[in-house]
Design a protein around this motif. Structure first.
Motif, mmCIF file in Angstrom:
data_model
loop_
_atom_site.group_PDB
_atom_site.id
_atom_site.type_symbol
_atom_site.label_atom_id
_atom_site.label_comp_id
_atom_site.label_asym_id
_atom_site.label_seq_id
_atom_site.Cartn_x
_atom_site.Cartn_y
_atom_site.Cartn_z
ATOM 1 N N ARG A 12 0.835 -1.203 0.000
ATOM 2 C CA ARG A 12 0.000 0.000 0.000
ATOM 3 C C ARG A 12 0.876 1.262 0.000
ATOM 4 N NH1 ARG A 12 -1.540 -2.250 4.788
ATOM 5 N NH2 ARG A 12 -1.354 -0.237 5.854
ATOM 6 N N ASP A 13 0.243 2.380 -0.283
ATOM 7 C CA ASP A 13 0.870 3.700 -0.121
ATOM 8 C C ASP A 13 -0.195 4.598 0.481
ATOM 9 O OD1 ASP A 13 2.198 6.093 -0.232
ATOM 10 O OD2 ASP A 13 2.845 5.898 -2.315
ATOM 11 N N ASP A 14 -0.366 4.481 1.796
ATOM 12 C CA ASP A 14 -1.504 5.100 2.474
ATOM 13 C C ASP A 14 -1.485 6.619 2.437
ATOM 14 O OD1 ASP A 14 -2.356 2.574 3.088
ATOM 15 O OD2 ASP A 14 -1.725 2.632 5.191
ATOM 16 N N GLU A 15 -0.312 7.232 2.266
ATOM 17 C CA GLU A 15 -0.217 8.681 2.356
ATOM 18 C C GLU A 15 -0.488 9.382 1.037
ATOM 19 O OE1 GLU A 15 3.549 9.709 3.987
ATOM 20 O OE2 GLU A 15 3.191 8.662 5.892
ATOM 21 N N ARG A 16 -0.500 8.645 -0.052
ATOM 22 C CA ARG A 16 -0.589 9.299 -1.364
ATOM 23 C C ARG A 16 -2.002 9.262 -1.917
ATOM 24 N NH1 ARG A 16 0.039 8.279 -6.800
ATOM 25 N NH2 ARG A 16 0.408 6.048 -6.543
ATOM 26 N N ARG A 17 -2.433 10.396 -2.410
ATOM 27 C CA ARG A 17 -3.676 10.439 -3.179
ATOM 28 C C ARG A 17 -3.411 9.880 -4.572
ATOM 29 N NH1 ARG A 17 -7.730 13.675 -1.085
ATOM 30 N NH2 ARG A 17 -7.140 14.859 0.773
ATOM 31 N N LEU A 72 -13.155 9.875 -13.457
ATOM 32 C CA LEU A 72 -12.132 10.868 -13.125
ATOM 33 C C LEU A 72 -12.597 12.277 -13.458
ATOM 34 C CD1 LEU A 72 -8.918 9.033 -14.344
ATOM 35 C CD2 LEU A 72 -9.881 9.124 -12.055
ATOM 36 N N ALA A 73 -13.316 12.429 -14.549
ATOM 37 C CA ALA A 73 -13.816 13.748 -14.926
ATOM 38 C C ALA A 73 -14.815 14.277 -13.908
ATOM 39 C CB ALA A 73 -14.458 13.687 -16.312
ATOM 40 N N ARG A 74 -15.590 13.366 -13.315
ATOM 41 C CA ARG A 74 -16.584 13.789 -12.320
ATOM 42 C C ARG A 74 -15.942 14.176 -11.001
ATOM 43 N NH1 ARG A 74 -22.406 11.162 -12.236
ATOM 44 N NH2 ARG A 74 -22.983 11.507 -14.394
ATOM 45 N N ARG A 75 -14.883 13.457 -10.641
ATOM 46 C CA ARG A 75 -14.266 13.748 -9.348
ATOM 47 C C ARG A 75 -12.803 13.327 -9.376
ATOM 48 N NH1 ARG A 75 -14.152 11.003 -4.099
ATOM 49 N NH2 ARG A 75 -14.001 12.538 -2.456
ATOM 50 N N ARG A 76 -11.977 14.182 -9.904
ATOM 51 C CA ARG A 76 -10.559 13.878 -10.005
ATOM 52 C C ARG A 76 -9.880 14.211 -8.683
ATOM 53 N NH1 ARG A 76 -7.376 12.900 -14.183
ATOM 54 N NH2 ARG A 76 -9.012 13.510 -15.640
ATOM 55 N N ALA A 77 -9.259 13.225 -8.075
ATOM 56 C CA ALA A 77 -8.569 13.437 -6.805
ATOM 57 C C ALA A 77 -7.285 14.207 -7.065
ATOM 58 C CB ALA A 77 -8.254 12.105 -6.141
ATOM 59 N N PRO A 78 -6.988 15.270 -6.308
ATOM 60 C CA PRO A 78 -5.716 15.975 -6.488
ATOM 61 C C PRO A 78 -4.561 15.070 -6.113
ATOM 62 C CG PRO A 78 -6.818 16.717 -4.498
ATOM 63 C CD PRO A 78 -7.796 15.834 -5.219
ATOM 64 N N LEU A 79 -3.490 15.138 -6.892
ATOM 65 C CA LEU A 79 -2.328 14.288 -6.659
ATOM 66 C C LEU A 79 -1.272 15.043 -5.880
ATOM 67 C CD1 LEU A 79 -2.020 12.675 -10.200
ATOM 68 C CD2 LEU A 79 -3.176 11.759 -8.192
ATOM 69 N N THR A 80 -0.512 14.305 -5.080
ATOM 70 C CA THR A 80 0.598 14.917 -4.343
ATOM 71 C C THR A 80 1.915 14.428 -4.908
ATOM 72 O OG1 THR A 80 0.522 13.119 -2.727
ATOM 73 C CG2 THR A 80 -0.738 15.096 -2.223
#
Length: 527
Positions: A198-203, A519-527
Motif C-alpha cells: 500500500r501507499d496510504d499517504e498518497r492520493r 475521473l472527470a466527475r471527481r478527479r482526486a488531487p495528486l501529491t
C-alpha cells in the motif's frame, strides 16, 4: 558456489540487501515524478521544478520504484516444478495480506525436506511480456519441514504457527501494487506468497482493492485429500459404488466455517482467479491511470480513505464482504467516490473478521452459510446478504444487480444502450454480440429489489443457460448517483480478462470510457 548462493551474492552487491534489510537495485538514474500517469516503458522524464523552487527533493527512479522487468517468477520457467500439497515441496504465507511503505512483512515457509531456497520479490503489473518486475531477493535460506496442523474441532480452521524465516521492510520509494514472494528451492520447486504493498499517504486516481477474503474462502490448503478445508469443501471418506472401498473425496458437508490467513494458498500458492486482479492492474498501468492498491482487510479495517480517490475498483471476484466493508463502500458513494466492480457474484456472502487469540485482526474469516451461527449476534450472523440467517440486505441495493447463476458455458455479451457514453468509440450497435465475455458466473437485475442510488442504465442484456439448465439474463449496470459517484457492475466474472492482450478492444475502450468519466466527475488531487 551454488547457483542460489551466487544469485544471493550478486543481489546483495547490486541491491544492498543484508539479512532483513531490503534495498532494491536503482537502475537508470533518470528521475520520475511521484504520482501522475507515469506509464511503464515510457522514457523517464525529469520532474518539473516546483514553484517557488526550494532545494530539490531527491528524485526517485522509475526502475527503483517499480522493479526491473525480469524473469524467474513463473511456474512454467525451464527447470521449475510447481509445488504440490501432496508433497509440500515448498510452501509459505505472509504475516499480512498487505503492508504499507516502510512497514515490515514476515515470511513463514516450510519445505518437504531440509534444503536451501530463496525468496525473490516481484511486483505484478505492466512489464511487457515479463508481466512482473523484479525487486530483489532474500539471502539463501535453510529450509526445514514445519508441522501441518489438523483442522480445529467445530470450526474446521487450519492455522499454522510456523516461525518467521525472513522479514522484508518495504522501502518507502517502492510503488504500491500486487506483489509476489516467489519461493524457489535449489532443486527447482517453486510456489508463491502473494501480498499487496500500500501507499496510504498518497492520493491517487484509483484505489484497486484485491479480494483477499474471497481468495481465502476458496483456499483448500492443504489440498492433500486428507486435511484440507475451505469454506466450500473438506475431505470425507465416501464409497463411489455400493460395496466399493471408501476413498477420501471432496464433501460440502464437512467444509470449514472459519478459515485462517495463517496458512499458504493451495499447491503452488496462486489464489483462485488472481489473474483477474493482475490483468486489470497491468492494463490500468499501461493505460496511464494513477493507481494504488489495497485489500479486503484494508477496507474492513478502515485503512482505505475513499476521499483520496475518484473510485474504488474491485477488479476480481469479490464475493465475501463484512458489514464494515459494505458500510464503508456505501459511505464512499454518498461522499462522491465511485465504485467499479469488474466481475460478478460480488458482495454475496456476509462474513466476520474476528480477532484471533493474540489480538491480531484480519487473520480469520468466519462464514457459517447455512449452519447455525450461535456466535453471531443478531444482525451479524453470517450467511447470504440477501436472506436469513444473514442481514437480509440484498447486494442489489448497493450494486444495482446481483448474482443470478453459474454459466454452463461462456456466452456473448449482448450490447444494450449502444448510444450511451460508455460505448462511445467502440462502434457497437444495439444488439451486437461480443463473444465470450459473459462467463463463469453472472449478475442480473432482480425485479423485486430496488437499488439505493440514482439513475440506472443497463448496458448489456445477455441470455445464458445455467449449469442446471435454467434460462437467465445477464445485465451490465451503471448507476449515476446524486453525489456524482458512479456505481458500475460488469455482471460477468471474467470481464477483466478481456482487458488483457488476448481480450477485446471494445471492452478495453468501454472500460476506459468508464474510468475517464469517473475521473472527470471527481478527479482526486495528486501529491
Amino acid at each position: 558456489m551454488s547457483k542460489l548462493r551466487r544469485r544471493a551474492v550478486l543481489a546483495a552487491m547490486a541491491s544492498g540487501l543484508a539479512g532483513g534489510t531490503f534495498l532494491t537495485t536503482t537502475g537508470s538514474p533518470a528521475p520520475r515524478p511521484r504520482g501522475g500517469r507515469a506509464v511503464p516503458g515510457d522514457v523517464p522524464v525529469p520532474a518539473p521544478a516546483p514553484e517557488p523552487a526550494p532545494a530539490p527533493t531527491p528524485a526517485v527512479t522509475e526502475a527503483k520504484r517499480r522493479g526491473l522487468p525480469g524473469h524467474g517468477w513463473k511456474l512454467t520457467d525451464p527447470g521449475i516444478r510447481a509445488s504440490s500439497d501432496k508433497r509440500l515441496d515448498i510452501t509459505g504465507y505472509a504475516s499480512s495480506t498487505s503492508v504499507n511503505l516502510g512497514e515490515r512483512l514476515e515470511f513463514h515457509v516450510s519445505m518437504a525436506a531440509r534444503g536451501r531456497y530463496q525468496i525473490d520479490i516481484f511486483r505484478m503489473g505492466h512489464y511487457g511480456a515479463e508481466e512482473a518486475g523484479w525487486l530483489g531477493a532474500s539471502p539463501v535460506l535453510d529450509g526445514v519441514r514445519q508441522t501441518v496442523p489438523s483442522p480445529r474441532a467445530g470450526s474446521g480452521s487450519i492455522t499454522c504457527e510456523w516461525p518467521s524465516v525472513w522479514a522484508l521492510t518495504v522501502p518507502r520509494d517502492w510503488m504500491s501494487g500486487n506483489y509476489l514472494g516467489v519461493l524457489t528451492t535449489e532443486d527447482g520447486w517453486r510456489s508463491y506468497v502473494p501480498f499487496v504493498v500500500r501507499d496510504d499517504e498518497r492520493r491517487a486516481e484509483l484505489c484497486v482493492v484485491a479480494p483477499t477474503t474471497t481468495y481465502q474462502a476458496y483456499n483448500l490448503w492443504p489440498k492433500d485429500m486428507r486435511k484440507g478445508k475451505s469454506l466450500y469443501y473438506g475431505y470425507a471418506l465416501k464409497a463411489t459404488t455400493e460395496g466399493a472401498t471408501p476413498t477420501r473425496q471432496l464433501d460440502y458437508t464437512v467444509r470449514a466455517v472459519e478459515v485462517s490467513f495463517d496458512r499458504p494458498y493451495a499447491n503452488a500458492g496462486r489464489p483462485s482467479n488472481i489473474d483477474l486482479d493482475w490483468t486489470f492492474g497491468a492494463w490500468a498501468e499501461e493505460s496511464g491511470y494513477d493507481v494504488v492498491y489495497a485489500t479486503s482487510q484494508d477496507l474492513h479495517e478502515g485503512r482505505i480513505d475513499p476521499s483520496r480517490y475518484a473510485a474504488l475498483v474491485f477488479a476480481g471476484h469479490d464475493e465475501y464482504w463484512s458489514r464494515e466493508m459494505r458500510q464503508r463502500a456505501t459511505d464512499a458513494v454518498a461522499a462522491g467516490t465511485s465504485l467499479v466492480f469488474l466481475s460478478a457474484n460480488n458482495v454475496y456472502w456476509h462474513v466476520r473478521l474476528p480477532e484471533v487469540g493474540d489480538g491480531r485482526t484480519g487473520r480469520l474469516l468466519t462464514c457459517y452459510k447455512g449452519r447455525s451461527d450461535e456466535g453471531g449476534e443478531l444482525g451479524e450472523r453470517t450467511g447470504l446478504w440477501r436472506s436469513a440467517p444473514g442481514p437480509e440486505d440484498p447486494e442489489q441495493r448497493l450494486l444495482g444487480v446481483q448474482f443470478n447463476g453459474i454459466l454452463a458455458r461462456p456466452v456473448p455479451l449482448v450490447v444494450q444502450g449502444a448510444d450511451h457514453w460508455f460505448w462511445a468509440g467502440t462502434e457497437v450497435q444495439e444488439g451486437d454480440r461480443i463473444e465470450g465475455v459473459v462467463g463463469a458466473e453472472a449478475d442480473g437485475v432482480s425485479p423485486d429489489v430496488a437499488h439505493s442510488h440514482g439513475t440506472q442504465t443497463l448496458l448489456a442484456a445477455s441470455p445464458y443457460t445455467t449449469t442446471s439448465g435454467v434460462e437467465r439474463t445477464q445485465h451490465t449496470s451503471l448507476i449515476e448517483a446524486p453525489s456524482g459517484a458512479i456505481i458500475f457492475a460488469a455482471g460477468s466474472l471474467i470481464w477483466s480478462r478481456f482487458l488483457g492482450a488476448e481480450g477485446d478492444d471494445r471492452i478495453r475502450r468501454a472500460t476506459g470510457n468508464l474510468l475517464d468519466r469517473v475521473l472527470a466527475r471527481r478527479r482526486a488531487p495528486l501529491t
